[in-house]
Design a protein around this motif. Structure first.
Motif, PDB file in Angstrom:
ATOM      1  N   ARG A   1      45.046  39.017  43.865  1.00 35.95           N
ATOM      2  CA  ARG A   1      43.590  39.133  43.763  1.00 35.95           C
ATOM      3  C   ARG A   1      43.140  40.295  44.639  1.00 35.95           C
ATOM      4  N   TRP A   2      41.954  40.827  44.405  1.00 36.33           N
ATOM      5  CA  TRP A   2      41.468  41.989  45.148  1.00 36.33           C
ATOM      6  C   TRP A   2      41.471  41.650  46.647  1.00 36.33           C
TER       7      TRP A   2
ATOM      8  N   GLY B   1      40.888  45.645  36.391  1.00 42.64           N
ATOM      9  CA  GLY B   1      39.476  45.382  36.131  1.00 42.64           C
ATOM     10  C   GLY B   1      38.606  46.063  37.164  1.00 42.64           C
TER      11      GLY B   1
ATOM     12  N   ARG C   1      37.723  45.566  40.471  1.00 45.47           N
ATOM     13  CA  ARG C   1      38.066  44.869  41.706  1.00 45.47           C
ATOM     14  C   ARG C   1      38.362  43.389  41.494  1.00 45.47           C
ATOM     15  N   ARG C   2      38.961  43.072  40.343  1.00 44.13           N
ATOM     16  CA  ARG C   2      39.393  41.696  40.096  1.00 44.13           C
ATOM     17  C   ARG C   2      40.733  41.434  40.754  1.00 44.13           C
TER      18      ARG C   2
END
Length: 105
Positions: free
Chosen positions: A64-65, A92, A94-95
């Motif tokens: 995850r980000w 994506g 910052r996904r």
């Protein structure tokens, strides 16, 4: 990014120089971030295009980000193995983050 696939615990480490009271400089890897990740082996396309050398183990870590910024100067430790980060790709908006790495010999 599905939470169920983030099964591995990894630690991102940063190279730092520590100075003792006597002035002795020591270089160490200090943990910056511990998170969960999905680990994938290098893809068949990379193997067929010759981007993989036979003796180097490579993997892709999907996380995850991160709150802390990660750079290619950092490294990852996972299951007792150290990995040098070679590339970072945003997933994506910052996904998540795709981290390509190769095993430290």
């Amino acid at each position: 990014m599905r939470a169920g696939k983030l099964q591995h615990r990894i630690t991102v480490e940063r190279h730092q120089e520590l100075v003792s009271d006597s002035g002795h400089v020591r270089k160490v890897w200090l943990p910056v971030l511990t998170t969960r990740a999905e680990i994938k082996e290098a893809t068949t396309i990379e193997f067929l295009t010759g981007q993989i050398e036979g003796d180097t183990a490579r993997a892709v870590f999907l996380v995850r980000w991160p709150v802390q910024p990660i750079t290619t100067a950092d490294r990852i430790t996972a299951a007792g193995q150290a990995w040098n980060i070679t590339a970072l790709t945003e997933i994506g908006r910052r996904r998540g983050l795709e981290i390509r790495a190769e095993a430290v010999a």
